[in-house]
Design a protein around this motif. Structure first.
Motif, PDB file in Angstrom:
ATOM      1  N   PHE A 273      14.505  11.105  47.561  1.00  0.00           N
ATOM      2  CA  PHE A 273      13.694  12.309  47.306  1.00  0.00           C
ATOM      3  C   PHE A 273      12.843  12.154  46.042  1.00  0.00           C
ATOM      4  CE2 PHE A 273      15.321  14.791  50.637  1.00  0.00           C
ATOM      5  CZ  PHE A 273      16.705  14.823  50.640  1.00  0.00           C
ATOM      6  N   GLU A 274      13.406  11.494  45.037  1.00  0.00           N
ATOM      7  CA  GLU A 274      12.674  11.400  43.771  1.00  0.00           C
ATOM      8  C   GLU A 274      11.396  10.580  43.920  1.00  0.00           C
ATOM      9  OE1 GLU A 274      15.531  10.272  44.604  1.00  0.00           O
ATOM     10  OE2 GLU A 274      16.079   8.380  43.660  1.00  0.00           O
ATOM     11  N   ARG A 275      11.334   9.723  44.933  1.00  0.00           N
ATOM     12  CA  ARG A 275      10.147   8.881  45.105  1.00  0.00           C
ATOM     13  C   ARG A 275       8.942   9.705  45.582  1.00  0.00           C
ATOM     14  NH1 ARG A 275       8.513   6.135  49.261  1.00  0.00           N
ATOM     15  NH2 ARG A 275      10.473   6.117  50.402  1.00  0.00           N
ATOM     16  N   VAL A 276       9.222  10.897  46.098  1.00  0.00           N
ATOM     17  CA  VAL A 276       8.115  11.707  46.649  1.00  0.00           C
ATOM     18  C   VAL A 276       7.962  13.033  45.906  1.00  0.00           C
ATOM     19  CG1 VAL A 276       8.163  10.644  48.924  1.00  0.00           C
ATOM     20  CG2 VAL A 276       9.678  12.583  48.445  1.00  0.00           C
ATOM     21  N   GLY A 277       8.444  13.045  44.644  1.00  0.00           N
ATOM     22  CA  GLY A 277       8.139  14.189  43.793  1.00  0.00           C
ATOM     23  C   GLY A 277       9.236  15.190  43.599  1.00  0.00           C
ATOM     24  N   ALA A 278      10.373  15.050  44.282  1.00  0.00           N
ATOM     25  CA  ALA A 278      11.488  15.972  44.034  1.00  0.00           C
ATOM     26  C   ALA A 278      12.167  15.550  42.741  1.00  0.00           C
ATOM     27  CB  ALA A 278      12.470  15.958  45.190  1.00  0.00           C
ATOM     28  N   GLN A 279      12.880  16.516  42.121  1.00  0.00           N
ATOM     29  CA  GLN A 279      13.570  16.248  40.854  1.00  0.00           C
ATOM     30  C   GLN A 279      15.066  16.277  41.105  1.00  0.00           C
ATOM     31  OE1 GLN A 279      12.258  19.088  37.938  1.00  0.00           O
ATOM     32  NE2 GLN A 279      13.552  18.290  36.313  1.00  0.00           N
ATOM     33  N   MET A 280      15.750  15.190  40.826  1.00  0.00           N
ATOM     34  CA  MET A 280      17.201  15.117  41.047  1.00  0.00           C
ATOM     35  C   MET A 280      17.911  15.473  39.741  1.00  0.00           C
ATOM     36  SD  MET A 280      16.942  14.334  44.179  1.00  0.00           S
ATOM     37  CE  MET A 280      18.689  14.312  44.578  1.00  0.00           C
ATOM     38  N   VAL A 281      18.843  16.404  39.783  1.00  0.00           N
ATOM     39  CA  VAL A 281      19.524  16.874  38.572  1.00  0.00           C
ATOM     40  C   VAL A 281      21.023  16.962  38.824  1.00  0.00           C
ATOM     41  CG1 VAL A 281      17.501  18.203  37.812  1.00  0.00           C
ATOM     42  CG2 VAL A 281      19.250  19.307  39.238  1.00  0.00           C
ATOM     43  N   SER A 282      21.778  17.147  37.750  1.00  0.00           N
ATOM     44  CA  SER A 282      23.223  17.340  37.904  1.00  0.00           C
ATOM     45  C   SER A 282      23.553  18.819  38.093  1.00  0.00           C
ATOM     46  CB  SER A 282      23.948  16.804  36.663  1.00  0.00           C
ATOM     47  OG  SER A 282      23.416  17.453  35.508  1.00  0.00           O
ATOM     48  N   ASP A 283      22.704  19.710  37.528  1.00  0.00           N
ATOM     49  CA  ASP A 283      22.945  21.156  37.628  1.00  0.00           C
ATOM     50  C   ASP A 283      21.616  21.871  37.866  1.00  0.00           C
ATOM     51  OD1 ASP A 283      24.076  23.784  35.328  1.00  0.00           O
ATOM     52  OD2 ASP A 283      23.693  23.760  37.498  1.00  0.00           O
ATOM     53  N   VAL A 284      21.462  22.450  39.045  1.00  0.00           N
ATOM     54  CA  VAL A 284      20.197  23.085  39.415  1.00  0.00           C
ATOM     55  C   VAL A 284      20.114  24.540  38.951  1.00  0.00           C
ATOM     56  CG1 VAL A 284      20.880  24.041  41.665  1.00  0.00           C
ATOM     57  CG2 VAL A 284      18.540  23.213  41.337  1.00  0.00           C
ATOM     58  N   GLU A 285      21.243  25.103  38.518  1.00  0.00           N
ATOM     59  CA  GLU A 285      21.306  26.544  38.252  1.00  0.00           C
ATOM     60  C   GLU A 285      20.212  27.059  37.327  1.00  0.00           C
ATOM     61  OE1 GLU A 285      22.201  28.721  35.708  1.00  0.00           O
ATOM     62  OE2 GLU A 285      22.245  30.468  37.055  1.00  0.00           O
ATOM     63  N   PRO A 286      19.928  26.426  36.193  1.00  0.00           N
ATOM     64  CA  PRO A 286      18.862  26.960  35.312  1.00  0.00           C
ATOM     65  C   PRO A 286      17.500  27.024  36.011  1.00  0.00           C
ATOM     66  CG  PRO A 286      20.152  25.280  34.169  1.00  0.00           C
ATOM     67  CD  PRO A 286      20.578  25.241  35.595  1.00  0.00           C
ATOM     68  N   PHE A 287      17.214  26.024  36.842  1.00  0.00           N
ATOM     69  CA  PHE A 287      15.923  26.006  37.557  1.00  0.00           C
ATOM     70  C   PHE A 287      15.886  27.133  38.608  1.00  0.00           C
ATOM     71  CE2 PHE A 287      14.373  21.993  35.929  1.00  0.00           C
ATOM     72  CZ  PHE A 287      15.525  21.310  35.590  1.00  0.00           C
ATOM     73  N   GLU A 288      17.042  27.291  39.300  1.00  0.00           N
ATOM     74  CA  GLU A 288      17.137  28.338  40.340  1.00  0.00           C
ATOM     75  C   GLU A 288      16.943  29.711  39.720  1.00  0.00           C
ATOM     76  OE1 GLU A 288      21.001  28.484  42.013  1.00  0.00           O
ATOM     77  OE2 GLU A 288      20.381  27.828  43.980  1.00  0.00           O
ATOM     78  N   ARG A 289      17.664  29.929  38.604  1.00  0.00           N
ATOM     79  CA  ARG A 289      17.627  31.258  37.968  1.00  0.00           C
ATOM     80  C   ARG A 289      16.206  31.562  37.480  1.00  0.00           C
ATOM     81  NH1 ARG A 289      21.760  34.134  34.198  1.00  0.00           N
ATOM     82  NH2 ARG A 289      23.207  33.038  35.557  1.00  0.00           N
ATOM     83  N   MET A 290      15.540  30.561  36.923  1.00  0.00           N
ATOM     84  CA  MET A 290      14.167  30.766  36.438  1.00  0.00           C
ATOM     85  C   MET A 290      13.259  31.164  37.599  1.00  0.00           C
ATOM     86  SD  MET A 290      11.612  27.941  34.727  1.00  0.00           S
ATOM     87  CE  MET A 290      11.440  27.049  36.279  1.00  0.00           C
ATOM     88  N   LYS A 291      13.358  30.449  38.687  1.00  0.00           N
ATOM     89  CA  LYS A 291      12.463  30.709  39.807  1.00  0.00           C
ATOM     90  C   LYS A 291      12.764  32.043  40.484  1.00  0.00           C
ATOM     91  CE  LYS A 291      10.983  30.061  44.258  1.00  0.00           C
ATOM     92  NZ  LYS A 291      11.512  30.438  45.592  1.00  0.00           N
ATOM     93  N   LEU A 292      14.050  32.318  40.710  1.00  0.00           N
ATOM     94  CA  LEU A 292      14.415  33.575  41.378  1.00  0.00           C
ATOM     95  C   LEU A 292      14.011  34.773  40.531  1.00  0.00           C
ATOM     96  CD1 LEU A 292      17.958  32.713  42.819  1.00  0.00           C
ATOM     97  CD2 LEU A 292      15.957  33.382  44.156  1.00  0.00           C
TER      98      LEU A 292
END
Ligand code: CS2
Length: 488
Positions: A273-292
């Motif tokens: 996924f990272e080769r096509v622009g996705a970001q791989m992380v250990s904890d997605v929660e901060p990103f999810e909370r920001m977007k929601l």
């Protein structure tokens, strides 16, 4: 005019960016439940970019509710046009990553069999908030949900997403095949953990040993997904036909922006996924909370105030200085302080969101976003409100979003016309509104009792109740735009 098909795409008369891989060499590695417009604008495009180097990650889609996606795409070899639009124009490309679409209602066993096949390593979902058969206020499985009641009585003939996944895992377990990874791509808080909780709870009601097996062996990575995807209209179909020179029964309209943040937990392997622009992380929660809280909280507030204020599209609503000021303030003064990211990053994200909302080429209907509010409010507005109440901080703009939802679900707009309120709880909400009439206190009290939306702590909070009721009073008396102006 000829139809978009693999054969017609190869004809010399068609000048169109097709896919850069040999599609006949692609094999399925993913089953996706909920093969709707968002998936086709988002994950299916990332996978389309991966297939040239990794053809083993093709997608088999499944529709759980209606066969219309299958009916539209089957005559097109499951190809479709992605039309990315903004003020600079429209760019079309054909997406070939979806190899087949199954209708779960008529092809259930075929769907279960492919999910149980060892070549499938990931089962992903975009079944929308209501597809999890859960209680939005608590995030727990709703055991009284009609589909769950059915699926517990008929475990080998499941209709709900949780039960379909559990049955496929059981089939793999019985045949000694390792389980697949379950990847939610829905706008749920902690969507990986929430999906895990719902699925293991369902499994425990069916067979405690199966639930234990799932707990021990199945990964549920969380994700943050983001791309604005308005529903396709006939005018969109005509525009695409004019551009590509082929008939596409269901092209997908979207914006240039896309973002995908994924927790890297795939024990059965995954595409790069990272080769096509996705970001791989250990904890997605901060990103999810920001977007929601910033994108989706603004979206829902704009949807209700905008619709009631007479704006059909988001781009029209955000162009109104009153709504623009309110949404800017909701993000800046009320949502951003609850998020851990650096202030400067959040200000950039906010400004980017305001530009995206203003995209004049996207006909994103406020009515479309207003849909299923009972399933959306908890993660989009109520979580932020809860955090701010705990610190004694202002909730004026967030509470206005809640009050505007209350006004909207009465089903009558400011001109006295009917609103087609689409929501799993629509009948109940309407009955509460009809009993309350235009008494703001009765209406707010009645809706606050809907425990699927408002948890006991919020229901009991006097500040929350007072502020929401006050805004609702103003909405009923003065209308959405005057009330939004007064809040500022
Ligand atoms: C929208 C979302 O319809 C809605 O509820 O708020 O679909 C929104 O467009 C996406 O989350 C954007 O990533």
């Amino acid at each position: 005019m000829p139809r978009l098909t693999a054969a017609n795409l190869r004809s010399d008369s068609v000048h169109l960016r097709g896919f850069s891989y040999e599609r006949d060499a692609v094999t399925p590695g993913i089953v996706h439940l909920g093969i709707g417009a968002f998936h086709r604008a988002h994950m299916a495009v990332y996978i389309d970019d991966i297939l040239a180097q990794n053809p083993e990650w093709g997608i088999i889609g499944a529709s759980l509710r209606r066969p219309d996606t299958k009916d539209a795409l089957a005559p097109q070899d499951f190809l479709y046009t992605l039309a990315s639009r903004d003020a600079s124009g429209t760019r079309c490309r054909v997406i070939g990553s979806i190899l087949d679409v199954l209708d779960a209602n008529t092809q259930r066993q075929q769907l279960l069999d492919i999910m149980a096949d060892s070549k499938i390593h990931i089962v992903s979902l975009t079944v929308t908030e209501k597809g999890y058969c859960h209680d939005p206020a608590t995030g727990e499985l709703d055991q009284a949900h009609p589909d769950i009641v059915h699926d517990l009585a008929h475990p080998s003939e499941p209709v709900s997403a949780p039960a379909i996944i559990v049955q496929a895992i059981e089939m793999r377990r019985q045949s000694g095949v390792a389980p697949f990874t379950v990847m939610s791509c829905d706008n749920l808080p902690a969507n990986g953990e929430t999906t895990r909780r719902i699925i293991t709870r369902f499994a425990s009601l069916r067979d405690p040993q199966l639930a234990e097996y799932i707990r021990e062996n199945v990964a549920f990575p969380g994700t943050m997904v983001d791309r604005i995807v308005p529903a396709t209209t006939d005018a969109d179909r005509q525009m695409v036909k004019d551009i590509i020179g082929l008939e596409d029964a269901w092209p997908i309209m979207t914006e240039p922006f896309t973002q995908w943040v994924i927790e890297d937990r795939f024990p059965q392997g995954r595409p790069p996924f990272e080769r096509v622009g996705a970001q791989m992380v250990s904890d997605v929660e901060p990103f999810e909370r920001m977007k929601l809280r910033m994108l989706n909280g603004s979206h829902s507030t704009m949807a209700y105030l905008g619709y009631l204020g007479g704006y059909q599209y988001v781009s029209e609503a955000i162009a109104d200085p009153i709504i623009h000021q309110l949404i800017h303030g909701l993000m800046t003064e009320e949502a951003m302080p609850t998020l851990p990211m650096p202030r400067a990053d959040l200000e950039r994200y906010r400004d980017q969101l305001l530009e995206r909302f203003a995209n004049p080429a996207l006909k994103h209907r406020t009515w479309q976003i207003a849909m299923d509010g009972s399933q959306k409010l908890p993660q989009r507005l109520l979580g932020t409100i809860r955090d701010r109440l705990a610190k004694g901080e202002e909730i004026q703009r967030l509470a206005l979003g809640v009050a505007a939802w209350m006004r909207y679900v009465t089903g009558i707009d400011e001109q006295g016309n009917l609103i087609e309120v689409k929501d799993p709880l629509a009948a109940r909400l309407r009955a509460i509104a009809d009993a309350a009439g235009r008494d703001a206190e009765r209406l707010a009290s009645g809706l606050l009792e809907v425990s699927e939306v408002f948890s006991a702590d919020l229901r009991a909070d006097p500040v929350f109740r007072t502020v929401v009721t006050g805004h609702l009073q103003n909405l009923l008396a003065n209308g959405a735009l005057a009330t939004a102006k007064a809040v500022g």
